[in-house]
Scaffold this active site. Sequence first.
Site, PDB file in Angstrom:
ATOM      1  N   ASP A  63      40.324  36.006  36.871  1.00 22.60           N
ATOM      2  CA  ASP A  63      40.696  37.283  36.627  1.00 22.60           C
ATOM      3  C   ASP A  63      42.117  37.169  36.333  1.00 22.60           C
ATOM      4  OD1 ASP A  63      41.694  40.232  36.048  1.00 22.60           O
ATOM      5  OD2 ASP A  63      40.891  41.145  38.177  1.00 22.60           O
ATOM      6  N   TRP A  64      42.829  37.138  35.611  1.00 26.89           N
ATOM      7  CA  TRP A  64      43.890  36.750  34.936  1.00 26.89           C
ATOM      8  C   TRP A  64      44.658  37.877  33.859  1.00 26.89           C
ATOM      9  CZ3 TRP A  64      46.017  31.687  31.532  1.00 26.89           C
ATOM     10  CH2 TRP A  64      47.447  32.052  30.824  1.00 26.89           C
ATOM     11  N   GLU A  65      45.171  38.407  34.741  1.00 28.02           N
ATOM     12  CA  GLU A  65      46.345  39.938  34.074  1.00 28.02           C
ATOM     13  C   GLU A  65      47.671  39.804  34.141  1.00 28.02           C
ATOM     14  OE1 GLU A  65      45.228  43.676  35.786  1.00 28.02           O
ATOM     15  OE2 GLU A  65      42.780  42.709  36.735  1.00 28.02           O
ATOM     16  N   PHE A  66      48.169  39.314  32.436  1.00 29.08           N
ATOM     17  CA  PHE A  66      46.811  38.582  31.888  1.00 29.08           C
ATOM     18  C   PHE A  66      48.000  37.593  31.092  1.00 29.08           C
ATOM     19  CE2 PHE A  66      45.482  43.078  31.505  1.00 29.08           C
ATOM     20  CZ  PHE A  66      44.094  43.351  31.313  1.00 29.08           C
ATOM     21  N   MET A 138      37.868  45.562  31.021  1.00 29.22           N
ATOM     22  CA  MET A 138      38.074  46.081  31.938  1.00 29.22           C
ATOM     23  C   MET A 138      38.045  47.504  30.711  1.00 29.22           C
ATOM     24  SD  MET A 138      41.117  44.284  33.950  1.00 29.22           S
ATOM     25  CE  MET A 138      40.787  42.730  34.182  1.00 29.22           C
TER      26      MET A 138
END
Length: 280
Positions: A63-66, A138
């Site tokens: 979950d690399w945002e972003f 998402m």
Amino acid sequence: MRNFTTTLHKKKPWAKALLSIGGGASNSSAFAAIAANPSLRATFIASTINVARNYGFDGLDLDWEFPATQQDMSNLATLFAEWRTAVNKESVTSSRPRRPRLLLSAAVYFASNFFLSSTPRAFPAESINKNLDFVNVMCYDYHGSWDTSATGAHALLYDRTSNISTSYGVGSWISAGVGPRKVVMGLPLYGRTWQLKDPAVHGIGAPAVGVGPGAGGVLTFREIVDFNGRNKATTVYDADTISTYSFAGNAWIGYDGVWSVRGKVQYAKARGLASIAWNS
């Protein structure tokens, strides 16, 4: 974590558990540094596999945002490819009998490209389709406390006035080359709130003067149900956008209710998507 995975594995049918790494509050620059460096990528990959096996997880989620640049996206593609190679190898060589390969997934922006950003960039769809088992898209937070001038359905399925919608986002992922059976449509288990300028004007896009109830203008679904009951709020299902909102006095809440969830599930089935996912 071992208690968590063991409990899920006792379910019938078997329920799988994935370990998600990152999140909205994580350090995006740290992920960028890892993805850009071969040695750091190798260390990260080995560490994640080790943790997953030690605690009985069935897969791993990033979950690399972003990713902030197109170079980040290119490095992400490499990370996914090397991660997939590593989990394939680990499942064959680590033990006998052979253990199932760890699943790989990622949480991603609602659209395959950041068309709203001053730094346009696109996710590596080819690498995602080849190396990941699925992506959690998402499909929420389209509107919120960063724009208090008007109410907004923050997870609407359709928007005739713009491309900021779940239908556009999901379609962009499929058009980019990610198979529908690898797309999981995210739904929010929370709502976003506004303070109406005029309680008599209360539709989607009604003038507002600030956030409404909840910390930072956010209420969990349970809090929404409680608020609606206590305040005898009017609840509206908007069939054009496939969204739900409620209002009482000058408080306005946009969220997903029973009917909008049903509409989204029907849409997901019609598009042949893998599943839906709840985000709280």
